[in-house]
Enzyme design. Structure first.
Site, mmCIF file in Angstrom:
data_model
loop_
_atom_site.group_PDB
_atom_site.id
_atom_site.type_symbol
_atom_site.label_atom_id
_atom_site.label_comp_id
_atom_site.label_asym_id
_atom_site.label_seq_id
_atom_site.Cartn_x
_atom_site.Cartn_y
_atom_site.Cartn_z
ATOM 1 N N GLY A 201 -14.655 9.323 -41.947
ATOM 2 C CA GLY A 201 -14.929 10.737 -42.178
ATOM 3 C C GLY A 201 -16.267 10.984 -42.843
ATOM 4 O O GLY A 201 -17.167 10.143 -42.811
ATOM 5 N N ASP A 226 -9.964 10.306 -32.024
ATOM 6 C CA ASP A 226 -9.493 9.974 -33.377
ATOM 7 C C ASP A 226 -10.686 9.548 -34.227
ATOM 8 O O ASP A 226 -11.237 8.455 -34.035
ATOM 9 C CB ASP A 226 -8.447 8.850 -33.321
ATOM 10 C CG ASP A 226 -7.254 9.242 -32.453
ATOM 11 O OD1 ASP A 226 -6.816 8.407 -31.631
ATOM 12 O OD2 ASP A 226 -6.808 10.408 -32.551
ATOM 13 N N LEU A 227 -11.071 10.393 -35.158
ATOM 14 C CA LEU A 227 -12.314 10.239 -35.903
ATOM 15 C C LEU A 227 -12.471 8.860 -36.534
ATOM 16 O O LEU A 227 -11.613 8.419 -37.316
ATOM 17 C CB LEU A 227 -12.378 11.303 -36.994
ATOM 18 C CG LEU A 227 -13.668 11.387 -37.794
ATOM 19 C CD1 LEU A 227 -14.842 11.757 -36.881
ATOM 20 C CD2 LEU A 227 -13.534 12.391 -38.939
ATOM 21 N N ASP A 228 -13.551 8.171 -36.151
ATOM 22 C CA ASP A 228 -13.916 6.865 -36.723
ATOM 23 C C ASP A 228 -12.832 5.805 -36.543
ATOM 24 O O ASP A 228 -12.779 4.832 -37.305
ATOM 25 C CB ASP A 228 -14.253 7.023 -38.214
ATOM 26 C CG ASP A 228 -15.446 7.925 -38.420
ATOM 27 O OD1 ASP A 228 -15.511 8.573 -39.474
ATOM 28 O OD2 ASP A 228 -16.276 8.013 -37.497
ATOM 29 N N GLU A 229 -11.983 5.988 -35.517
ATOM 30 C CA GLU A 229 -10.911 4.996 -35.291
ATOM 31 C C GLU A 229 -11.070 4.294 -33.940
ATOM 32 O O GLU A 229 -10.169 3.570 -33.506
ATOM 33 C CB GLU A 229 -9.538 5.689 -35.370
ATOM 34 C CG GLU A 229 -9.202 6.184 -36.769
ATOM 35 C CD GLU A 229 -7.772 6.696 -36.856
ATOM 36 O OE1 GLU A 229 -7.429 7.309 -37.882
ATOM 37 O OE2 GLU A 229 -6.999 6.491 -35.890
#
Ligand SMILES: Nc1nc2c(c(=O)[nH]1)N[C@@H](CN(C=O)c1ccc(C(=O)N[C@@H](CCC(=O)O)C(=O)O)cc1)CN2
Length: 284
Positions: A201, A226-229
């Protein structure tokens, strides 16, 4: 460099895969110039990357794919074959931070990165002069924080207009909508300024300072909704101490961010990254 075809495959593991692939190549007069393979017993899958000297083969790329297809089907392979003589078209995206963008432009200018850079897109105008010095088109597409859709519509339109094969987020600080991630699976690459999965994030260095960690880092990964995943391509870390404030981490982090991004992009450009689930095999 001599023109080469790159065969990249993943399939359920079984005896005879390497023999079948090497026999296919040699029986058509081809030579293997580089080969890597990995068998993962935890999931029973096999991964392989083979470089084939194209000069010796009696095939153009499409004919090679057609000839290999029955073998791939019989082994239930997920596969692709690319041609090293066809550089990938890389659209770069940034916001205000310049170090990652500048580094990639330098590596491109010095011919270290074998690709094409048809344009740069940013939600700010700060980086225009640097980009246009490289004779690369710069598109300033502002973001209205209350209605971001027009920004992403224009970004999508530009990516299509320039026929991008790869989109690199070089410290571009907007969260891409699902639609854009879905249209370009495993084609959008981001540099996140933390050693994921820690501190995903926004403002990871502030998160690191609050936690009191002794290592900070950077992660190059494919972008998903999926943020930064997304699947991780490359990472690295550097040591810090109690003396370092967030602004020190920002300064210290720049080198590791740009090096990790450049390494990750190079692996992608050379078809060294195989994605399986949310993980990667990287034959570097
Ligand atoms: N769909 C995805 N988009 C993006 C990803 C991703 O994994 N999936 N990676 C980023 C990650 N990133 C920096 O590395 C990042 C994380 C969070 C934010 C953010 O909260 N941005 C705000 C706006 C901030 C601003 O206007 O300055 C927001 O989008 O509401 C930005 C970047 C990049 N995109």
């Amino acid at each position: 460099m001599e023109r080469r075809y790159r065969l990249i495959l993943a399939c359920p593991d079984r005896v005879g895969i390497v023999a079948m692939v090497s026999n296919f190549i040699s029986s058509h007069g081809g030579s293997i110039t580089d080969a890597n393979q990995h068998s993962d017993p935890s999931i029973g899958w096999f991964f392989m990357r083979v470089e084939i000297g194209a000069v010796m083969l009696p095939f153009e790329l499409d004919a090679l794919k057609k000839a290999f297809s029955p073998i791939a089907q019989s082994f239930e392979m997920q596969w692709r074959i690319t041609d090293s003589s066809k550089p990938k078209r890389v659209v770069l995206m940034a916001s205000r931070e310049s170090h990652c963008l500048a580094d990639l432009l330098y590596r491109f200018h010095s011919k270290e990165l074998s690709c094409e850079i048809p344009c740069v897109i940013s939600n700010h105008d700060d980086l225009r002069k640097m980009v246009e010095w490289h004779d690369i088109p710069y598109h300033h597409v502002p973001v209205d924080k209350d209605n971001k859709q027009p920004h992403f519509d224009k970004v999508t339109s530009l990516i299509k207009e320039y026929q991008a094969d790869v989109i690199v987020l070089a410290r571009y600080m907007q969260i891409l909508p699902y639609e854009l991630c879905d249209q370009y699976p495993q084609q959008v690459i981001n540099i996140h300024h933390s050693f994921l999965p820690s501190f995903a994030g926004a403002k990871p260095y502030h998160q690191a300072h609050d936690r009191g960690v002794k290592l900070i880092g950077a992660t190059c990964h494919y972008v998903t909704q999926d943020l930064d995943e997304g699947p991780i391509i490359d990472q690295d870390v550097i040591r810090i101490s109690h003396r370092d404030q967030p602004e020190d981490m920002v300064r210290l982090g720049r080198d590791v961010e740009k090096n990790v991004l450049a390494r990750g992009l190079r692996c992608h450009l050379e078809d060294r990254v195989l994605v399986h689930g949310n993980k990667t095999v990287v034959f570097n």
